[in-house]
Design an enzyme around this catalytic site. Sequence first.
Site, short mmCIF file in Angstrom:
data_model
loop_
_atom_site.label_atom_id
_atom_site.label_comp_id
_atom_site.label_asym_id
_atom_site.label_seq_id
_atom_site.Cartn_x
_atom_site.Cartn_y
_atom_site.Cartn_z
N ARG A 200 0.82 -1.21 0.00
CA ARG A 200 0.00 0.00 0.00
C ARG A 200 0.86 1.27 0.00
O ARG A 200 0.40 2.34 -0.35
CB ARG A 200 -0.93 -0.02 1.21
CG ARG A 200 -1.95 -1.16 1.07
CD ARG A 200 -3.03 -1.07 2.07
NE ARG A 200 -2.71 -1.79 3.29
CZ ARG A 200 -3.57 -1.99 4.26
NH1 ARG A 200 -4.81 -1.55 4.13
NH2 ARG A 200 -3.23 -2.65 5.33
N CYS A 304 1.10 1.24 16.12
CA CYS A 304 0.97 0.08 17.02
C CYS A 304 1.18 0.51 18.46
O CYS A 304 0.81 -0.21 19.37
CB CYS A 304 1.97 -1.00 16.64
SG CYS A 304 3.64 -0.54 17.02
N GLU A 404 -8.38 -4.39 18.20
CA GLU A 404 -7.51 -3.25 17.89
C GLU A 404 -8.27 -2.39 16.88
O GLU A 404 -8.64 -2.88 15.81
CB GLU A 404 -6.20 -3.75 17.28
CG GLU A 404 -5.25 -2.63 16.92
CD GLU A 404 -3.95 -3.13 16.28
OE1 GLU A 404 -3.98 -4.14 15.55
OE2 GLU A 404 -2.91 -2.49 16.50
P1 NAD Z 1 -0.87 -6.39 7.57
O1 NAD Z 1 -0.64 -7.61 8.39
O2 NAD Z 1 -2.13 -6.28 6.81
O3 NAD Z 1 0.32 -6.26 6.49
C1 NAD Z 1 1.68 -6.41 6.87
C2 NAD Z 1 2.43 -7.17 5.78
O4 NAD Z 1 1.92 -8.50 5.71
C3 NAD Z 1 2.25 -6.55 4.40
O5 NAD Z 1 3.52 -6.54 3.77
C4 NAD Z 1 1.25 -7.47 3.71
O6 NAD Z 1 1.52 -7.61 2.34
C5 NAD Z 1 1.40 -8.79 4.41
N1 NAD Z 1 0.12 -9.48 4.63
C6 NAD Z 1 -1.08 -8.91 4.90
N2 NAD Z 1 -2.02 -9.85 5.11
C7 NAD Z 1 -1.41 -11.04 4.97
C8 NAD Z 1 -1.85 -12.39 5.10
N3 NAD Z 1 -3.12 -12.69 5.40
N4 NAD Z 1 -0.94 -13.36 4.91
C9 NAD Z 1 0.33 -13.07 4.62
N5 NAD Z 1 0.80 -11.80 4.50
C10 NAD Z 1 -0.05 -10.79 4.68
O7 NAD Z 1 -0.65 -5.14 8.52
P2 NAD Z 1 -0.92 -3.62 8.19
O8 NAD Z 1 -2.40 -3.39 8.11
O9 NAD Z 1 -0.07 -3.20 7.06
O10 NAD Z 1 -0.35 -2.92 9.52
C11 NAD Z 1 -1.14 -2.67 10.67
C12 NAD Z 1 -0.89 -3.68 11.75
O11 NAD Z 1 0.51 -3.72 12.06
C13 NAD Z 1 -1.57 -3.32 13.06
O12 NAD Z 1 -2.12 -4.48 13.62
C14 NAD Z 1 -0.44 -2.79 13.93
O13 NAD Z 1 -0.63 -2.91 15.32
C15 NAD Z 1 0.69 -3.64 13.46
N6 NAD Z 1 1.97 -3.03 13.76
C16 NAD Z 1 2.71 -3.56 14.76
C17 NAD Z 1 3.92 -2.99 15.10
C18 NAD Z 1 4.76 -3.55 16.20
O14 NAD Z 1 5.94 -3.24 16.25
N7 NAD Z 1 4.20 -4.35 17.09
C19 NAD Z 1 4.38 -1.86 14.40
C20 NAD Z 1 3.59 -1.36 13.36
C21 NAD Z 1 2.39 -1.95 13.05
#
Ligand code: NAD
Length: 519
Positions: A200, A304, A404
Amino acid sequence: TLVRSLAKKRVPLQVGRMCYSSSVPTTKLFIDGKFVESKSSEWLDIHNPATNEVIGRVPKATQEEMLAAVDSCSRAFHSWSETSILTRQQVFLRYQQLIKDNIKELAKLITLEQGKTLADAEGDVFRGLQVVEHTCSITSLMMGETLPSITKDMDTYTFRLPLGVCAGIAPFNFPAMIPLWMFPMGMVCGNTYLMKPSERVPGCAMMLAKLLQDAGAPDGTLNVIHGQHDAVNFICDHPAIKAISFVGSNQAGEYIYERGSKNGKRVQSNMGAKNHGVVMPDANKENTLNQLVGAAFGAAGQRCMALSTAILVGEARNWLPDLVERAKHLRVNAGDQPGADVGPLISPQARDRVNQLIQSGVEEGATLLLDGRNIKVKGYENGNFVGPTIISSVTTDMQCYREEIFGPVLVILEADTLDEAIKIINKNPYGNGTAIFTTNGAVARKYTHEVDVGQIGVNVPIPVPLPMFSFTGSRASFRGDTNFYGKQGIQFYTQIKTVTSQWKAEDATLKSPAVTMPT
Ligand code: NAD
């Protein structure tokens, strides 16, 4: 220049209110030192969250392209891991300067693709830059251990060595900081790196890759691919990849942890959160309310470490009207507009989900003190905006507490005592971050000892550790046993070789074979 090609009809890329014709820029892959156009037949649109206009396209890399990327990493590994540590250090010394020089450009790209305000986008780059600066201490960080004379004429010493090819999978909410937690740490240790940014917001990672190339990283040491599930599965399954760093949602993170681990890889997986701020009645009211509002609504709650839940203890309950007053005055606008405090959410789906969670609170009996749904932002009527929202009288069984929200929504619970507040937090499945606001040291100490959360702030609303420490997190917020950056990051990206050596004086020759276990 942005590392994108503009398709045949060239369209100028402007930051701000943009208008693209049918021809939009395509995001390149970075393979073996070249920015190449994907041959994929599957492409995803990239939107400006403030307008929902399509501003670019990103490919789902083909299997051949992903194989070419990982092969490039594998080929580069031998020479990069054998390159002197001082030379690797020099690359990252130049890199940190290039990031500093380009911080404004990087921030513009973040605002364009992700939506956050320009000032916040600069903070995003800055927190990643600090990790790069820290990698410049690699000559100390990667030292092994020695113990001389463990027996006569015998010494033991250890080397920290790279693993091979490592990979990073990043989320959308920190387009600079989180990729910078990943490849600089892995590469400075001598690994080569395959990066998959969030599909994205891929633009910032591409610019970071270009700057690293300009800093002197040899071809193949960093490769960047794009895509969704297929790219993730490729990373989890390819035998050349030895370690995976993931940051994102629980749904993806649990899956990647399991699939990568089953394939014998190291995996560190930072996931979702529900961070509580505990407000004690003895806290400095003015500071606490300002900090709560900033930490709940900054970045439109898409952090997060957002403080998305407040527990008001005892008389602090009476501070609600003042809290609402402060939140009301935040300015909701496109991230590149002067004075904007709260930008849009990443997508219409994210906005609808947040609105639905607000509605669920109403239906389950909570009180909507401030309602940010249906907000209209002049000139940006198609953006994914939700204004600051405060829901009080929330209980732990409500959906808006259990999930969340990842939007500009603060849910408020109440507790009679600190013990009650701690009990609520320790029962919540997540353990990413928390904060307590108090002027009582004994209360703060009790809290930090008893609360089962990775990162704790005492009068600090978003306690993200600087890179000489590590980004921690417990329970459902983290899988793995070695955290991101800091000393733990170095551990994650290295393995230890232990050498036990004996140099006897010439006259100390063994008289016979020793067949018992040496002691
Ligand atoms: P997301 O899980 O949708 O995407 C993250 C990555 O995973 C992307 O590169 C995406 O292509 C891939 N992805 C997405 N869905 C997938 C699936 N079902 N199977 C395999 N790969 C998949 O996350 P997001 O919406 O981009 O980010 C938000 C989330 O990230 C929130 O839950 C937030 O709390 C978390 N976050 C955590 C931290 C931390 O350090 N704990 C930091 C930043 C964000």
